[in-house]
Scaffold this active site. Structure first.
Site, mmCIF file in Angstrom:
data_model
loop_
_atom_site.group_PDB
_atom_site.id
_atom_site.type_symbol
_atom_site.label_atom_id
_atom_site.label_comp_id
_atom_site.label_asym_id
_atom_site.label_seq_id
_atom_site.Cartn_x
_atom_site.Cartn_y
_atom_site.Cartn_z
ATOM 1 N NE ARG A 60 -2.488 -1.396 3.280
ATOM 2 C CZ ARG A 60 -3.190 -1.772 4.511
ATOM 3 N NH1 ARG A 60 -4.332 -1.443 4.392
ATOM 4 N NH2 ARG A 60 -2.589 -1.972 5.387
ATOM 5 C CE LYS A 166 5.565 -20.313 11.404
ATOM 6 N NZ LYS A 166 5.603 -20.549 12.554
ATOM 7 C CG HIS A 196 11.989 -20.863 8.063
ATOM 8 N ND1 HIS A 196 10.704 -20.485 8.694
ATOM 9 C CD2 HIS A 196 12.845 -21.124 9.200
ATOM 10 C CE1 HIS A 196 10.841 -20.208 9.839
ATOM 11 N NE2 HIS A 196 12.119 -20.583 10.318
ATOM 12 C CE LYS A 200 16.115 -23.439 10.322
ATOM 13 N NZ LYS A 200 16.916 -22.338 10.402
ATOM 14 C CG HIS A 258 8.500 -24.910 11.745
ATOM 15 N ND1 HIS A 258 8.447 -24.403 10.449
ATOM 16 C CD2 HIS A 258 8.548 -23.460 12.527
ATOM 17 C CE1 HIS A 258 8.225 -22.957 10.375
ATOM 18 N NE2 HIS A 258 8.256 -22.524 11.438
ATOM 19 C CE LYS A 358 8.200 -17.241 20.718
ATOM 20 N NZ LYS A 358 9.133 -17.048 19.886
#
Lengths: 506, 342
Positions: A60, A166, A196, A200, A258, A358
């Site tokens: 945009r 994703k 991704h 790898k 993944h 995490k």
């Protein structure tokens, strides 16, 4: 005359890349700046792009071609990984960059885009081939695909492919609905769902390791493998993505896509050939054989977690609920662990433990295959001497493979100790490994979908994850249940302990 | 210099070397040094050459092609004399605590002792792994005993540009290749960047469709006469054009402003004026070489990463077996050079 290029020399040259235009929707976004343009520039640097190549960015933000080039120049220089920035190569590459402002909710924008693609095709000789890359919000995928179709861009004299990132839906029903929308415009073989992780080097190396060597495959089954652990840990928190992450969570964000793909690569049967669909058929078959948990089994076989505040290295680290944009009562899982079983002859009874989280102690992704201990303790019952063999496939940060086995300690007596035999990509191959995006973009331009996820694979993995999500959603967990900087909630340890196992410390 | 060396002594010294490396490592580590070996790499050099350059190349190659490296230094002498020393090359991968080491052996020999070397080298070659011989001293190629030494190797790498006229050496290499020997010529290896650019241009189907109409190939080079690299490139381009049904003629372009023997420019043009015109031209200096690729009106620029012994050898070590494209180009290049010489 044959249409084969007689100048090709596969023994020495890199793979062929046909002429094409890459149209990036959301070209002013982070992904374009940090990953896509650096990867494309790097391919240009390595002389892997066709002379008939162009990138057309659309978003945009009003910008001219020149402004887009300048903006991308500074991004590429900043975000290139392990690679020099060469101004002259950039100058050549920048000539192939174009930009047009456009709002994907406006049908006229697609008509303008179609005209611009045609003009660039004539100018840059891109052979009519177009790769549409949707670097937009997932909620805009269907609308964008529809716009492409309505403007007549899904067909033409060359090939047309679409790449999406994703998440591919947020549950099985929405994943199916998305595929249906895409299929109204593109054939499934032209839909490239990017993961991704599959780009790898080490994930690809799993295939080489398993099927290029004769000695490991005979051991790759329930007779010799005791359990498999897949860990994807991040030391950072949500880093400003609290609002997005709150909707996703670790199970959706990492395991559904993944890590189940990684598990499928570890456990799949060998394909007869290395053709894209042959490999993907085997991955899909494996995903379909993962046992789907009954609601009554879910809490025994899975553990959600959420990190709380802690002090790490003398600094205060906020808990998830203290992160900006996060509901202070959030029930989002920032950690997820699950035990899966594969219901086939090869893997019957072997637990696959998967965890992702995490604010764990370090950033590491690895797969550990623990073999059964020697059947008889010839050298005594010392705990260390009973250490089973372990094969570790490291995906990040240092890609490589290690095999742990026992060896005699030097000196009198028969004392054993574990030693590790390492293969390290970084040290064993001096060559710089391509980034996952370089590999995957290259594959999409070549038309090799081996490392991309197919509709049936997406649906199979949602089928595995959805029952867990459903049960978790009905529960109210006592979050936070692990402190930042630790290896997750104690319930995850207990989940393994029930089978006599323990998580490895990566 | 002592007059003889015993392979058993060298092997014992290598074994001692590993023991001492193990002792030097941190005793608290689960394991000390890691031995890495994927081949035996034999390098022949002149004694006058600074071997530190050669060992630097070996060191650079080690992470990707770990090998037992044997460097043999030759001095022109009629006296039969040999001596040796062994040492190791180790490196610590970034972020790791364990060293990776490779074995290195340096042998000094007189020209007269060349025939004595095969029985020394044969037991030193690592069992079951390929042996590659890299001959940096063109003079040795014609000496008595060289072919016996070369016969130990699965592949022999040399540089035809270091020999006299291209006609003789290309003819000799072609003969050896036909007899079954696997050879690599650095003069050919240097062409990969050029060849890859040409191939990339014709990945475009509209250009590929015009390939059969190419009528003229012009190769520009420095100096007055074409080098072996120029012959290789011409042979390869003409072979490829033949297979595309083109009937093209070759024009040499001597006197370009690049060092003698170096390539400066390649052009492919069709007969009709509005047809395909391809030109690749190198620009820049020794520090940084670029290639300008012009296809009709489209121009792009790419960097030619610098070629050196390391990059060239690395490329050849990654091709352990026969290279049919090279062998075909070698045959045609040898015939072209012989015809032009006569």
């Amino acid at each position: 005359m044959s249409l084969e290029n007689p100048f090709q020399d596969p023994l020495r040259f890199e793979r062929r890349i046909p002429e094409c235009a890459v149209v990036i929707f959301g070209a002013n976004g982070d992904l374009t700046k940090r990953k896509l343009l650096p990867a494309l520039y790097r391919l240009a640097y390595e002389r892997r792009l066709s002379s008939g190549f162009a990138v057309l960015g659309i978003s945009r933000t009003p910008m001219s071609d020149e402004q887009f080039r300048e903006k991308m120049c500074s991004s590429v220089a900043k975000f290139l990984e392990d690679s020099p920035f060469d101004q002259e190569v950039w100058t050549g590459f920048a000539r192939s960059l174009y930009y047009m402002p456009g709002d994907i909710s406006d049908p006229q924008a697609f008509l303008n885009l179609a005209a611009r693609v045609k003009q660039i095709d004539a100018e840059r000789q891109t052979g009519g081939n177009v790769l549409f890359y949707l670097s937009t919000q997932p909620s805009q995928y269907a609308e964008t695909a529809r716009g492409i179709g309505e403007a007549g861009m899904a067909d033409g004299k060359g090939w047309r492919r679409i790449v999406i990132e994703k998440p591919f839906g947020h549950d099985l029903a929405s994943a199916r609905a998305l595929s249906e929308e895409l299929h109204k415009v593109f054939h499934e073989s032209d839909v490239y769902r990017i993961d991704h992780y599959l780009g790898k080097e080490t994930v690809q190396n799993i295939l080489a390791f398993r099927f290029g060597n004769g000695i490991f495959e005979p051991l790759w089954n329930r007779r010799y493998v005791n359990n498999v652990q897949i860990t994807a840990a991040e030391s950072i928190g949500v880093e400003g993505r609290g609002a997005y992450y709150q909707e996703a969570g670790a199970l959706r964000d990492m395991i559904q896509n993944h890590l189940l793909q990684v598990m499928a690569t570890i456990a799949m049967e060998p394909s007869a050939t290395f053709q894209p669909d042959a490999v993907r058929d085997e991955r899909a078959k494996l995903l379909r054989t993962i046992r789907i948990l009954k609601p009554s089994e879910v809490l025994d076989h899975s553990v959600p977690g959420q990190y709380g505040p802690a002090r790490i290295g003398g600094a205060d680290v906020p808990g998830f609920r203290q992160e900006p944009g996060v509901d202070p009562q959030s029930q989002t899982n920032t950690y997820a662990a699950a035990t899966f079983f594969v219901d086939n002859w090869r893997w019957a009874g072997v637990p696959f433990y998967i965890r992702s989280g995490k604010r764990l102690p370090k950033r590491v992704t690895e797969i550990a295959i623990q073999f059964n201990s020697a059947p008889h303790a010839v050298f005594g019952e010392n705990a260390e001497e009973a250490t089973p063999n372990l094969l570790i496939l490291r995906i990040q940060p240092e890609e490589g493979i290690s095999l742990r086995f026992l060896s005699k300690r030097p000196g009198a007596g028969m004392k054993l100790r574990p030693v590790s035999m390492d293969f390290n990509y970084g040290s064993s191959f001096g060559e710089r490994s391509p980034t996952a995006y370089e590999t995957l973009l290259l594959d999409a331009m070549i038309g090799d979908a081996t490392l991309y996820t197919r509709q049936d694979m997406v649906e199979a993995s949602w089928s595995v994850v959805e029952p867990i999500l459903d049960v978790w959603q009905e529960q109210k967990f006592d979050f936070p249940n692990y402190a930042a900087g630790t290896w997750g909630p104690k319930e995850a340890d207990e989940m393994l302990a029930r089978r006599g196992h323990a998580w490895r410390r990566p | 210099m002592s007059t003889t060396i015993q392979p058993e002594t060298i092997l014992r010294e290598l074994a001692d070397l590993w023991i001492s490396l193990g002792k030097e490592s941190d005793p608290n580590q689960a394991s000390g040094v890691l031995r890495a070996c994927a081949m035996t790499l034999i390098t022949l050099v002149e004694e006058s050459e600074d071997t530190s350059d050669v060992w630097s190349v070996m060191a650079a190659l080690m992470p990707e092609h770990p090998s037992r490296a044997i460097v043999i230094r030759f001095r022109p002498s009629a006296e039969r004399a040999l001596s040796s020393r062994v040492f190791s090359q180790c490196w610590m991968p970034f972020g790791q605590r364990r060293q990776i080491c490779c074995e290195q052996i340096e042998i000094t020999a007189s020209d007269a002792s060349l025939p004595d070397l095969p029985p020394v080298i044969l037991p030193l070659a690592v069992a079951d792994l390929p042996v590659v011989l890299w001959c940096r001293a063109a003079r040795l190629f014609g000496l008595k005993g060289f072919q016996q030494l070369a016969a130990i190797a699965n592949k022999v790498v040399l540089h035809s540009g270091a020999f006299g006229g291209p006609a003789d050496i290309l003819g000799r290499l072609d003969e050896l290749t036909r007899s079954g020997r696997i050879l690599a010529d650095v003069a050919w290896t240097r062409l990969t960047r050029w060849r890859e650019l040409i191939a990339q241009i014709f990945e475009n189907r509209s250009y590929l469709a015009q390939l059969g109409a190419v009528r003229r190939v012009r190769i520009g080079f420095g100096g007055a006469t074409p080098s072996s690299s120029a012959y290789y490139l011409a042979a390869w381009v003409l072979d490829c054009l033949d297979s595309a049904g083109a009937n093209a003629s070759l024009i040499w372009g001597p006197g370009e402003k690049v060092p003698e023997g170096e390539l400066a420019r390649v052009e492919l043009t069709t007969s009709d004026s509005g047809g395909l015109q391809v030109a690749i031209t190198v620009t820049g200096d020794a520090e940084r070489v670029c290639a300008d690729v012009r296809v009709n009106v489209l121009v792009s620029r790419t960097v030619f990463a610098p070629d050196n012994d390391y990059t060239l050898l690395r490329q050849e070590l990654s091709i352990p077996g026969r290279d049919p494209v090279f062998e075909k180009a070698l045959g045609r290049a040898a015939r072209m050079a012989a015809t032009e010489k006569s």
